[in-house]
Design an enzyme around this catalytic site. Structure first.
Site, PDB file in Angstrom:
ATOM      1  N   ASN A   9      76.896  38.575  36.096  1.00 46.45           N
ATOM      2  CA  ASN A   9      75.514  38.628  36.572  1.00 46.45           C
ATOM      3  C   ASN A   9      74.598  38.605  35.345  1.00 46.45           C
ATOM      4  OD1 ASN A   9      73.012  39.308  37.554  1.00 46.45           O
ATOM      5  ND2 ASN A   9      73.689  41.127  38.665  1.00 46.45           N
ATOM      6  N   ARG A  88      76.400  35.419  39.830  1.00 48.58           N
ATOM      7  CA  ARG A  88      75.222  35.655  40.653  1.00 48.58           C
ATOM      8  C   ARG A  88      74.104  34.751  40.142  1.00 48.58           C
ATOM      9  NH1 ARG A  88      70.541  39.700  39.537  1.00 48.58           N
ATOM     10  NH2 ARG A  88      69.334  39.390  41.425  1.00 48.58           N
ATOM     11  N   HIS A 177      67.792  39.243  47.364  1.00 46.51           N
ATOM     12  CA  HIS A 177      68.757  40.276  47.778  1.00 46.51           C
ATOM     13  C   HIS A 177      69.675  39.786  48.899  1.00 46.51           C
ATOM     14  CE1 HIS A 177      65.719  43.509  46.268  1.00 46.51           C
ATOM     15  NE2 HIS A 177      66.676  43.346  45.365  1.00 46.51           N
ATOM     16  N   ARG A 237      56.734  46.505  40.325  1.00 50.16           N
ATOM     17  CA  ARG A 237      55.991  45.403  40.954  1.00 50.16           C
ATOM     18  C   ARG A 237      55.052  45.946  42.036  1.00 50.16           C
ATOM     19  NH1 ARG A 237      61.393  42.515  42.095  1.00 50.16           N
ATOM     20  NH2 ARG A 237      61.993  41.839  40.014  1.00 50.16           N
ATOM     21  N   GLU A 382      77.348  43.981  46.028  1.00 51.91           N
ATOM     22  CA  GLU A 382      77.129  42.551  45.783  1.00 51.91           C
ATOM     23  C   GLU A 382      78.286  41.926  45.002  1.00 51.91           C
ATOM     24  OE1 GLU A 382      73.233  44.120  44.642  1.00 51.91           O
ATOM     25  OE2 GLU A 382      72.442  42.116  45.053  1.00 51.91           O
TER      26      GLU A 382
END
Ligand code: ADP
Length: 396
Positions: A9, A88, A177, A237, A382
């Site tokens: 990843n 990923r 996601h 964010r 994941e």
């Protein structure tokens, strides 16, 4: 046994990796290369309960993967068990609707999608190219964060702007996601028979946070947009706000639109409101010792998460399940309780004792007796999803 997958990843300045065996159930080694691009970069390996950090002179994605290869050379029993590499990839645009075996066309496709993920997609390509050089015989698979949401209907994914902007520039909601949502949807179906024929809401709450409505196993709406900035308030964010704010911030602070977006991406959210930290745990500790700024930030986070859960639920016929996942969703009793308090009108009720005593790292049902919606905590995985996709694609 030759059944292990190396999962990679690549972030813009970090690279997480793991070698999973036994259909992804066992982790043989895992680690992270951190602060790539700075003089303090290092790679940490976790193996058989011990942790080992190696500093990297002039660390970049290339020498991070080289260091992983060197470590594997010293552990031939693990290296020889690896049959494929799963990557990923953040943005697959409209090109990639599912995971794919990587060839030059796929690399070119990932490069074309980089306009919306300018920090991530180029890093993924570096990781893929270095892995091809260092592990020449191994097939590689790309697993996209956006792919699960390619099932959204046009009325959900289009923005109400002139359609030529969509046709010419592909401006639309993509969502992220997706690998986590796919895992949760599949895992829930192993716990509740027929949940893949029902309506499921999932809140993936971590440093990045989003929600997803899953109708009969397919994503029907999600909160993130063309980039991960849209939707919920997050660690740093802002999430959704009036788009005019970008211009107002530029004018008020005399900065460029890139700088304004940088504020909304990296200095807002829990960090911007609390003026303390982007980290939920730190803020919960500050709130417990009476800090009102921390409480305001957490309460705003909860209110906005609930608002987006209600919003995406409009694509479901019924809300049979609500699942909390991600570092915050799995661990913060306070935020789960506060979010569910905002959802009483949807008849979502949790049992406070079950919520407060939920075992860490395990699946649990925290619904109260008098509710139509099962409320779950399900730890996401994941890496497992990436390993399983890789196994399935290289076997064909
Ligand atoms: P990401 O993968 O998006 O970087 P994670 O899913 O790892 O993020 O989640 C990180 C967040 O989870 C942080 O805000 C962290 O404070 C929060 N978190 C982790 N453990 C706890 C805990 N025990 N209580 C409250 N929040 C927690």
């Amino acid at each position: 046994m030759k059944d292990s997958i190396l999962v990679i990843n690549c972030g813009s300045s970090s690279l997480k990796f793991a070698v999973l065996s036994n259909s992804g159930k066992n982790t043989l080694v895992e680690g992270i290369a951190d602060r790539l691009g700075s003089p303090e970069s290092s790679v940490t390996f976790k193996h058989e309960g011990s942790k080992n950090e190696i500093s990297l002179a002039d660390g970049n994605h290339n020498n991070a993967v080289t260091e992983i290869k060197k470590w594997l050379d010293k552990h031939p029993e693990i290296e020889s068990s690896i049959v494929g590499i799963g990557h990923r990839v953040v943005h697959g645009g409209e090109t990639f609707t599912e995971s794919v075996l990587i060839d030059q066309n796929v690399i070119d496709g990932i490069r074309e999608c980089a306009q919306f993920a300018p920090l991530h997609n180029p890093a993924h390509i570096k990781g893929i190219e270095v892995a091809f050089n260092l592990f020449p015989g191994l097939p590689q698979v790309a697993v996209f964060d956006t792919a699960f949401h390619q099932t959204l209907a046009p009325e959900q994914y289009l923005y109400p702007i002139p359609m030529n902007l969509y046709r010419e520039h592909h401006f639309r909601k993509y969502g992220f996601h997706g690998t986590s949502y796919r895992y949760i949807s599949q895992h829930l179906a192993t716990i509740v028979k027929d949940s893949d024929k029902q309506g499921v809401l999932v809140a993936h709450l971590g440093n990045g946070a989003s929600v997803c409505a899953i109708n009969q196993g397919r994503s029907s709406d999600t909160s993130m947009g063309v980039t991960p900035l849209e939707g919920l308030m997050m660690g740093t964010r802002s999430g959704s706000l009036d788009p005019s704010m970008v211009t107002f911030i530029c004018q008020a602070e005399n900065i460029s639109s890139d700088d304004a977006l940088n504020i909304l991406n990296t200095k807002s959210g829990l960090l911007g409101v609390s003026e303390i930290s982007n980290d939920c745990r730190t803020l919960e500790e500050a709130m417990a010792s009476g800090d009102l700024r921390a409480k305001l930030a957490l309460d705003m986070f909860a209110a906005r998460a609930a608002k987006f859960l209600a919003s995406v639920s409009t694509t479901l016929d019924s809300i049979d399940h609500l699942v909390f996942t991600g570092g915050i969703g799995e661990n913060s009793n306070y935020l789960r309780q506060t979010i569910c308090n905002h959802l009483k009108a949807l008849n979502i009720n949790i049992d406070l004792t079950l919520n407060n005593n939920a075992p860490r790292g395990e699946v649990s049902n925290i619904s109260s007796q008098n509710t139509n919606t099962n409320v779950w905590i399900i730890p996401t995985n994941e890496e497992l999803m990436i390993a399983l996709d890789t196994i399935s694609l290289i076997q064909h």
